[in-house]
Enzyme design. Structure first.
Site, PDB file in Angstrom:
ATOM      1  CB  SER A 284      -0.914   0.011   1.235  1.00  0.00           C
ATOM      2  OG  SER A 284      -1.637   1.214   1.317  1.00  0.00           O
TER       3      SER A 284
ATOM      4  CG  PHE B 189      -0.984   8.825  -4.492  1.00  0.00           C
ATOM      5  CD1 PHE B 189       0.370   9.098  -4.374  1.00  0.00           C
ATOM      6  CD2 PHE B 189      -1.858   9.360  -3.573  1.00  0.00           C
ATOM      7  CE1 PHE B 189       0.844   9.880  -3.354  1.00  0.00           C
ATOM      8  CE2 PHE B 189      -1.384  10.142  -2.537  1.00  0.00           C
ATOM      9  CZ  PHE B 189      -0.039  10.412  -2.415  1.00  0.00           C
TER      10      PHE B 189
ATOM     11  CD1 TRP C 275      -1.555   1.457  -6.083  1.00  0.00           C
ATOM     12  CD2 TRP C 275      -2.175   2.914  -4.511  1.00  0.00           C
ATOM     13  NE1 TRP C 275      -2.660   2.136  -6.551  1.00  0.00           N
ATOM     14  CE2 TRP C 275      -3.060   3.030  -5.607  1.00  0.00           C
ATOM     15  CE3 TRP C 275      -2.370   3.738  -3.405  1.00  0.00           C
ATOM     16  CZ2 TRP C 275      -4.114   3.936  -5.622  1.00  0.00           C
ATOM     17  CZ3 TRP C 275      -3.426   4.641  -3.419  1.00  0.00           C
ATOM     18  CH2 TRP C 275      -4.280   4.728  -4.510  1.00  0.00           C
ATOM     19  CG  HIS C 276      -0.561   5.703  -0.846  1.00  0.00           C
ATOM     20  ND1 HIS C 276      -0.962   4.485  -0.354  1.00  0.00           N
ATOM     21  CD2 HIS C 276      -1.646   6.516  -0.754  1.00  0.00           C
ATOM     22  CE1 HIS C 276      -2.225   4.557   0.023  1.00  0.00           C
ATOM     23  NE2 HIS C 276      -2.663   5.771  -0.210  1.00  0.00           N
ATOM     24  N   GLY C 277       3.307   5.852  -3.483  1.00  0.00           N
ATOM     25  CA  GLY C 277       4.407   6.620  -4.056  1.00  0.00           C
ATOM     26  C   GLY C 277       5.703   5.843  -4.085  1.00  0.00           C
TER      27      GLY C 277
END
Length: 488
Positions: free
Chosen positions: A321, A488, A324-326
């Site tokens: 996660s 994102f 995924w955000h950065g």
């Protein structure tokens, strides 16, 4: 095309008008055309990535469904997922991966062997890649049958209200709505308008105003006191909520104008009494996706390890996660913090640790403490900046308390303000009142009796609309600030 831009204000009514002016059997084409125009508005080259994901998942889902051999189904699924995320891996993670490999190689004296490339990440790529992959996995698991009409399927992936930042919709919810006949109704128009206006208010009046202080402070952490950094972090916690939930509200409102109901992505997350509860209320569609397609498969594979398998699965899920955000270590650490805290909460639950005796106010403070620590990493430009912020906050809290007790609130405020925070004292106080007002309104709105009163009382409803519009027009920050989750 930003939801808060003038171009969208013109585009949406035109799109709705053309949609309902078209014969029902051709409305899928109209809707798809609108989505193509919307997504290609900033950069038509973005359409290549969207088309790639649509074609891959449409054809692979049909092949997976028709395949007789289970091994063939699995190979097709793996190939489709690899193709889905290949673009994301290149444009979003190439620099991060090569820089870290190069840094490791430099330790043993090997120079950087990778060429440098600079990519512009197509907006929404992560979101529609996740949505498409979830669809193909559901076909593989036999939860749904593949959609044979490519126009319907294309609408499912590219439906413009939720294309860029979600919510990440499941096929069983969205595809039947796309296929069903649509009728212009007062209820849909009323709900859609209300959601859009409320979303624009949260974005322009609250989120973008808080962003002024947050950006000023976080872009130059060395020159601000720890208390200033703490205030900026608290502002960011509410900024990101108002920013992202605003996008979701506008997306749900725009979809409702076409007779489509999108899932609720936020459920008052800041009333949570644990981080476990927080993730049931925050970005619900992503949490659900990560749970179903990452956490559960890993946990089942590690079920022989018992509680340790669950903890491993949780940490791995939140590391993913974070990534995924950065593409950065700040996001990985953010994910690790949440994974570890959730693991501790699971451990306490397994040990039947009783929390009923703990007052709710302390539970809320605990949640905000975790959010402060994790969001420092989420917002900081670098890991070094994040540790500087934490160190300054820890060192300055005793000084601030001493000044407050001995010198009074004015001296304490001067200590906070320091070299300037991009806002006047009045603007900071106004921002704080906006946050408090938002929480009060949401707290009142949660009561069912108030909802009944509100919706059955036309004068009250009209007055609230005018008040919100007044705030937007006269107190909004009109700088077309991009939504945070667009990156994102």
């Amino acid at each position: 095309m930003l939801f808060t831009s003038l171009s969208f204000l013109v585009f949406l009514p035109i799109c709705v008008f053309v949609f309902y002016s078209t014969v029902d059997k051709y409305r899928s084409f109209t809707l798809l055309t609108g989505s193509v125009v919307f997504y290609s508005w900033i950069n038509p080259l973005n359409l290549f990535f969207l088309l790639k994901v649509i074609v891959i998942n449409y054809f692979f889902s049909l092949q997976i469904h028709s395949a007789k051999d289970s091994h063939q189904k699995k190979y097709l699924l793996i190939l489709s997922i690899l193709l889905n995320f290949s673009s994301l891996l290149v444009v979003k993670y190439y620099s991060f991966i090569t820089e870290n490999i190069a840094a490791t190689l430099s330790i043993i004296g090997i120079s950087n062997p990778f060429p440098e490339f600079s990519f512009i990440i197509p907006i929404g790529l992560s979101f529609f890649s996740f949505q498409a992959s979830g669809y193909t996995i559901d076909v593989y698991l036999g939860k749904i049958k593949p959609e044979k009409n490519i126009i319907i399927f294309s609408n499912y992936i590219s439906f413009f209200p939720q294309l860029i930042a979600g919510p990440i919709e499941r096929a069983k919810n969205l595809i039947p709505q796309i296929k069903s006949p649509k009728y212009l109704s007062y209820e849909n128009m009323s709900i859609g308008f209300r959601l859009i206006v409320w979303g624009v208010f949260k974005k322009i009046v609250i989120a973008d105003r808080l962003a002024i202080l947050v950006n000023t402070v976080y872009n130059d952490v060395e020159n601000f006191s720890g208390m200033t950094l703490l205030i900026a972090t608290l502002f960011f916690i509410f900024q990101i909520y108002c920013d992202f939930s605003a996008y979701t509200d506008i997306a749900r409102g725009a979809a409702r104008l076409f007779g489509i109901v999108l899932i609720k992505n936020f459920d008052y997350p800041y009333i949570s009494k644990s981080i476990t509860e927080y993730w049931k209320r925050w970005h619900i569609s992503l949490t659900s996706w990560l749970t179903d397609y990452i956490y559960v498969p890993i946990a089942l594979n590690k079920r022989a390890l018992g509680i340790f398998g669950i903890i491993q699965s949780m940490i791995i899920t939140f590391l993913i996660s974070g990534l995924w955000h950065g593409a950065g270590w700040t996001f990985i650490i953010w994910g690790l913090i949440h994974g570890l805290v959730l693991s501790v909460e699971i451990g306490f639950k397994k040990l039947q640790f009783k929390t009923e005796a703990i007052p709710d106010i302390f539970k809320t403070f605990y949640v905000f403490f975790i959010l402060i620590i994790s969001n420092i990493f989420f917002r900081a430009i670098s890991v070094n900046d994040a540790f500087v912020i934490i160190q300054k906050i820890v060192l300055d809290i005793p000084i601030f308390v001493s000044l407050l007790l001995n010198e009074g609130i004015l001296m304490a405020w001067k200590f906070i303000k320091g070299v300037g925070i991009g806002m006047t004292s009045v603007e900071v106080i106004f921002s704080i009142f906006l946050i408090i007002g938002l929480e009060i309104v949401q707290m009142i709105y949660r009561f069912n009796k108030f909802k009944l009163f509100y919706f059955n009382n036309t004068p009250t409803r009209i007055i609230s609309y005018f008040l919100i519009l007044f705030f937007i027009l006269f107190l909004g920050v009109f700088e077309e600030e991009s939504f945070i989750y667009f990156q994102f």
